[in-house]
Write a protein that holds these residues in place. Structure first.
Motif, PDB file in Angstrom:
ATOM      1  N   ASP A  15      73.349 -25.909  53.539  1.00  0.00           N
ATOM      2  CA  ASP A  15      72.541 -27.119  53.594  1.00  0.00           C
ATOM      3  C   ASP A  15      72.950 -28.046  52.449  1.00  0.00           C
ATOM      4  O   ASP A  15      73.210 -27.598  51.338  1.00  0.00           O
ATOM      5  N   THR A  16      72.985 -29.346  52.729  1.00  0.00           N
ATOM      6  CA  THR A  16      73.349 -30.289  51.680  1.00  0.00           C
ATOM      7  C   THR A  16      72.099 -30.830  51.000  1.00  0.00           C
ATOM      8  O   THR A  16      71.053 -30.981  51.615  1.00  0.00           O
ATOM      9  N   LEU A  17      72.246 -31.114  49.739  1.00  0.00           N
ATOM     10  CA  LEU A  17      71.164 -31.682  48.957  1.00  0.00           C
ATOM     11  C   LEU A  17      71.196 -33.189  49.181  1.00  0.00           C
ATOM     12  O   LEU A  17      72.201 -33.837  48.914  1.00  0.00           O
ATOM     13  N   LYS A  18      70.090 -33.753  49.710  1.00  0.00           N
ATOM     14  CA  LYS A  18      70.069 -35.174  50.048  1.00  0.00           C
ATOM     15  C   LYS A  18      69.555 -36.033  48.905  1.00  0.00           C
ATOM     16  O   LYS A  18      70.003 -37.155  48.735  1.00  0.00           O
ATOM     17  N   ASP A  19      68.595 -35.529  48.167  1.00  0.00           N
ATOM     18  CA  ASP A  19      68.139 -36.256  46.997  1.00  0.00           C
ATOM     19  C   ASP A  19      67.370 -35.336  46.055  1.00  0.00           C
ATOM     20  O   ASP A  19      66.906 -34.282  46.463  1.00  0.00           O
ATOM     21  N   LYS A  20      67.290 -35.771  44.786  1.00  0.00           N
ATOM     22  CA  LYS A  20      66.523 -35.019  43.801  1.00  0.00           C
ATOM     23  C   LYS A  20      66.163 -35.944  42.654  1.00  0.00           C
ATOM     24  O   LYS A  20      66.800 -36.974  42.440  1.00  0.00           O
ATOM     25  N   ALA A  45      79.697 -34.590  41.309  1.00  0.00           N
ATOM     26  CA  ALA A  45      80.471 -33.470  41.850  1.00  0.00           C
ATOM     27  C   ALA A  45      79.837 -32.897  43.117  1.00  0.00           C
ATOM     28  O   ALA A  45      80.534 -32.322  43.950  1.00  0.00           O
ATOM     29  N   ILE A  46      78.522 -33.058  43.264  1.00  0.00           N
ATOM     30  CA  ILE A  46      77.849 -32.571  44.480  1.00  0.00           C
ATOM     31  C   ILE A  46      77.427 -33.738  45.378  1.00  0.00           C
ATOM     32  O   ILE A  46      76.483 -33.641  46.152  1.00  0.00           O
ATOM     33  N   PHE A  74      68.333 -39.248  42.156  1.00  0.00           N
ATOM     34  CA  PHE A  74      69.692 -39.163  42.723  1.00  0.00           C
ATOM     35  C   PHE A  74      69.572 -39.035  44.235  1.00  0.00           C
ATOM     36  O   PHE A  74      68.718 -38.332  44.737  1.00  0.00           O
ATOM     37  N   LYS A  75      70.451 -39.741  44.948  1.00  0.00           N
ATOM     38  CA  LYS A  75      70.499 -39.659  46.404  1.00  0.00           C
ATOM     39  C   LYS A  75      71.913 -39.354  46.870  1.00  0.00           C
ATOM     40  O   LYS A  75      72.882 -39.663  46.173  1.00  0.00           O
ATOM     41  N   GLN A  76      72.004 -38.800  48.064  1.00  0.00           N
ATOM     42  CA  GLN A  76      73.300 -38.482  48.656  1.00  0.00           C
ATOM     43  C   GLN A  76      74.110 -39.762  48.847  1.00  0.00           C
ATOM     44  O   GLN A  76      73.571 -40.799  49.259  1.00  0.00           O
ATOM     45  N   LYS A  77      75.410 -39.696  48.526  1.00  0.00           N
ATOM     46  CA  LYS A  77      76.280 -40.867  48.695  1.00  0.00           C
ATOM     47  C   LYS A  77      76.369 -41.232  50.163  1.00  0.00           C
ATOM     48  O   LYS A  77      76.485 -40.371  51.023  1.00  0.00           O
TER      49      LYS A  77
END
Length: 78
Positions: A15-20, A45-46, A74-77
């Motif tokens: 699973d990808t991390l979408k935001d934190k 990097a992630i 932080f949000k997914q690019k």
């Protein structure tokens, strides 16, 4: 790592991390900037980039010392 009938098995979650949101605290503004800058590099990097930054200066009423804090979202690019 889990073991099933004597065989070691490693399970990966894809699973990808979408935001934190990460929180920072420092005694000086320069230290706060340094902490945030390092985390920006780590999160690139992630595949996460800065979406929003909120910062604040508080003075401890007991000691009179300044406390710099920040919350970085932080949000997914895209």
């Amino acid at each position: 790592m889990t073991t099933i009938k004597g065989v070691d098995k490693m399970i990966f979650q894809t699973d990808t991390l979408k935001d934190k949101v990460e929180f920072f605290e420092a005694a000086t503004l320069q230290l706060l900037e340094k902490q945030i800058s390092k985390k920006i590099d780590d999160n690139q990097a992630i595949m996460l980039e800065v979406y929003n930054v909120s910062h604040q200066l508080t003075i401890d009423p007991k000691t009179g010392k300044k406390i710099y804090t920040a919350a970085v979202h932080f949000k997914q690019k895209q």
